[in-house]
Write a protein that holds these residues in place. Structure first.
Motif, PDB file in Angstrom:
ATOM      1  N   SER A  24      98.922  -5.755  48.387  1.00  0.00           N
ATOM      2  CA  SER A  24      99.065  -6.473  49.655  1.00  0.00           C
ATOM      3  C   SER A  24      97.747  -6.475  50.428  1.00  0.00           C
ATOM      4  N   PHE A  25      96.982  -5.423  50.250  1.00  0.00           N
ATOM      5  CA  PHE A  25      95.635  -5.383  50.844  1.00  0.00           C
ATOM      6  C   PHE A  25      94.768  -6.477  50.227  1.00  0.00           C
ATOM      7  N   GLN A  26      94.916  -6.650  48.932  1.00  0.00           N
ATOM      8  CA  GLN A  26      94.167  -7.680  48.207  1.00  0.00           C
ATOM      9  C   GLN A  26      94.529  -9.072  48.725  1.00  0.00           C
ATOM     10  N   LYS A  27      95.811  -9.275  48.879  1.00  0.00           N
ATOM     11  CA  LYS A  27      96.286 -10.573  49.350  1.00  0.00           C
ATOM     12  C   LYS A  27      95.738 -10.882  50.736  1.00  0.00           C
ATOM     13  N   LYS A  28      95.850  -9.900  51.624  1.00  0.00           N
ATOM     14  CA  LYS A  28      95.355 -10.082  52.986  1.00  0.00           C
ATOM     15  C   LYS A  28      93.856 -10.380  52.980  1.00  0.00           C
ATOM     16  N   SER A  29      93.131  -9.663  52.129  1.00  0.00           N
ATOM     17  CA  SER A  29      91.678  -9.859  52.066  1.00  0.00           C
ATOM     18  C   SER A  29      91.337 -11.257  51.564  1.00  0.00           C
ATOM     19  N   GLN A  30      92.106 -11.714  50.579  1.00  0.00           N
ATOM     20  CA  GLN A  30      91.865 -13.063  50.059  1.00  0.00           C
ATOM     21  C   GLN A  30      92.086 -14.113  51.134  1.00  0.00           C
ATOM     22  N   GLN A  31      93.161 -13.932  51.883  1.00  0.00           N
ATOM     23  CA  GLN A  31      93.454 -14.885  52.958  1.00  0.00           C
ATOM     24  C   GLN A  31      92.360 -14.873  54.019  1.00  0.00           C
ATOM     25  N   GLN A  32      91.962 -13.678  54.426  1.00  0.00           N
ATOM     26  CA  GLN A  32      90.913 -13.564  55.437  1.00  0.00           C
ATOM     27  C   GLN A  32      89.615 -14.190  54.945  1.00  0.00           C
ATOM     28  N   LEU A  33      89.314 -13.941  53.690  1.00  0.00           N
ATOM     29  CA  LEU A  33      88.081 -14.478  53.120  1.00  0.00           C
ATOM     30  C   LEU A  33      88.090 -15.996  53.147  1.00  0.00           C
ATOM     31  N   GLN A  34      89.233 -16.545  52.804  1.00  0.00           N
ATOM     32  CA  GLN A  34      89.351 -17.995  52.791  1.00  0.00           C
ATOM     33  C   GLN A  34      89.152 -18.582  54.191  1.00  0.00           C
ATOM     34  N   ILE A  35      89.794 -17.963  55.154  1.00  0.00           N
ATOM     35  CA  ILE A  35      89.654 -18.410  56.540  1.00  0.00           C
ATOM     36  C   ILE A  35      88.193 -18.343  56.983  1.00  0.00           C
ATOM     37  N   LEU A  36      87.564 -17.243  56.674  1.00  0.00           N
ATOM     38  CA  LEU A  36      86.158 -17.077  57.059  1.00  0.00           C
ATOM     39  C   LEU A  36      85.276 -18.137  56.427  1.00  0.00           C
ATOM     40  N   LYS A  37      85.548 -18.425  55.155  1.00  0.00           N
ATOM     41  CA  LYS A  37      84.726 -19.424  54.470  1.00  0.00           C
ATOM     42  C   LYS A  37      84.909 -20.807  55.076  1.00  0.00           C
ATOM     43  N   LEU A  38      86.128 -21.092  55.477  1.00  0.00           N
ATOM     44  CA  LEU A  38      86.394 -22.369  56.148  1.00  0.00           C
ATOM     45  C   LEU A  38      85.644 -22.444  57.473  1.00  0.00           C
ATOM     46  N   MET A  39      85.738 -21.381  58.241  1.00  0.00           N
ATOM     47  CA  MET A  39      85.072 -21.350  59.541  1.00  0.00           C
ATOM     48  C   MET A  39      83.558 -21.461  59.359  1.00  0.00           C
ATOM     49  N   GLU A  40      83.064 -20.832  58.335  1.00  0.00           N
ATOM     50  CA  GLU A  40      81.633 -20.877  58.057  1.00  0.00           C
ATOM     51  C   GLU A  40      81.196 -22.308  57.733  1.00  0.00           C
ATOM     52  N   ALA A  41      81.958 -22.958  56.866  1.00  0.00           N
ATOM     53  CA  ALA A  41      81.630 -24.327  56.469  1.00  0.00           C
ATOM     54  C   ALA A  41      81.649 -25.253  57.680  1.00  0.00           C
ATOM     55  N   GLU A  42      82.659 -25.057  58.512  1.00  0.00           N
ATOM     56  CA  GLU A  42      82.796 -25.847  59.725  1.00  0.00           C
ATOM     57  C   GLU A  42      81.558 -25.701  60.604  1.00  0.00           C
ATOM     58  N   LEU A  43      81.147 -24.486  60.783  1.00  0.00           N
ATOM     59  CA  LEU A  43      79.994 -24.204  61.646  1.00  0.00           C
ATOM     60  C   LEU A  43      78.712 -24.783  61.056  1.00  0.00           C
ATOM     61  N   ARG A  44      78.605 -24.725  59.752  1.00  0.00           N
ATOM     62  CA  ARG A  44      77.399 -25.249  59.097  1.00  0.00           C
ATOM     63  C   ARG A  44      77.329 -26.772  59.205  1.00  0.00           C
ATOM     64  N   ASN A  45      78.498 -27.388  59.392  1.00  0.00           N
ATOM     65  CA  ASN A  45      78.536 -28.848  59.445  1.00  0.00           C
ATOM     66  C   ASN A  45      78.230 -29.447  60.811  1.00  0.00           C
TER      67      ASN A  45
END
Lengths: 180, 180
Positions: free
Chosen positions: A120-141
């Motif tokens: 469950s820690f893995q799952k949560k980390s994957q979700q958080q990572l995905q969100i962060l990557k989206l936010m990062e891409a958004e900011l870079r754009n």
DNA sequence: CTTACCATGTAAGGCGTTACATGATTCA
DNA sequence: TGAATCATGTAACGCCTTACATGGTAAG
């Protein structure tokens, strides 16, 4: 200054570039800052009042599309206070991971249970990572014209998060492997 | 059970395999668990008394090389309580990094100041990493005869720390690069 | 029309730190 | 003999969360 209430500076920091209501502040904390800071309404509203009494903030009412809001703006004194804090050395960085506690004491329980916690820690980390990557891409754009100085620092914190979660996932894989 | 005081289970966990005094517990926290948990004497001693009142611990006095100590042992009820907690899902994992706060709001201050914060974060991470690697090597060197089940879990937490700190250092390098 | 979200607040209580107090022992 | 460490504790206080209370608006 040494024992600054952290929520004070968090709020002052957020108000540096935009005026916000308590509700807005909560939202910022739950998104942009969620990976390294948090607070509840029960602490945000009283803190806003305190900061206004100390002349670090000024509030006014605003009718935003039929909704009444209390908006806060930062004063010069508020900026000075924040600036001073920013220059002080970091007092404490801490991580309180219950997951790690469960790993450390896992000898007292079933290994299967531990595996579930790690999954469950893995799952949560994957979700958080995905969100962060989206936010990062958004900011870079954001077109360079609108990019402000502070965007760079915001990006830096997201990169911290990305590296951190990638590390967690690496650990999860290796831990899961070992538990089998 | 949902709102378990974490220090309760931390203490119970530590006492599962050895009897310890409050002072000993503090030492364990400051070494083996330091990377993901901490507590002060002001919370440890009262908690020990509470746990004894709740029949989760039993204390006795011991004269250890001319020093009087109050040693605590865990009861069956204490083990049961810990076991139950271990089986519950993780409620909250959190990271409260002042360093990240200073990065996030760095636009309000001098970039040089931020660089100093990151450099000191880097230094601390390097030191912590070194300590963890030493502890890991030490643990790996225990002859298999003496190795117990829980060593594996202890190792797992240290590996978590090592991966995490390595990530931090990677981030530091990239951040320092960008700030120049 | 009712569920969800927007929006602000208060009160109780938990948890934890810091600072203080005390006193013994070890080591330079 | 003085400093550091061992060892246990208490009191004050700060910060935060949870739960509660209230009421408006948007959307299905």
């Amino acid at each position: 200054m040494a024992n600054t209430k952290k929520l004070d500076v968090v709020i002052l920091g957020l108000l540096c570039h935009e005026e916000l209501s308590g509700y807005d502040i909560k939202q910022r904390l739950d998104t942009r800052l969620s990976m390294f800071w948090g607070a509840s309404f029960g602490s945000i509203y009283p803190t806003l009042k305190e900061l206004e009494e100390r002349k670090f903030l000024i509030s006014f009412e605003k009718e935003d599309q039929k909704r009444k809001k209390i908006i806060y703006t930062i004063t010069e004194a508020g900026r000075d206070y924040l600036k001073e804090w920013l220059e002080q050395p970091v007092e404490k960085d801490e991580l309180r991971y219950e997951t790690l506690l469960k790993v450390f004491f896992a000898g007292e329980s079933n290994t299967d249970v531990l595996l579930q916690h790690i999954l469950s820690f893995q799952k949560k980390s994957q979700q958080q990572l995905q969100i962060l990557k989206l936010m990062e891409a958004e900011l870079r754009n954001i077109p360079p014209t609108y990019k402000e100085k502070e965007h760079g620092f915001y990006l830096l914190t997201m990169e911290f998060g990305i590296i951190t979660y990638e590390g967690y996932l690496k650990w999860c894989e290796s831990a899961i492997e070992k538990l089998k």
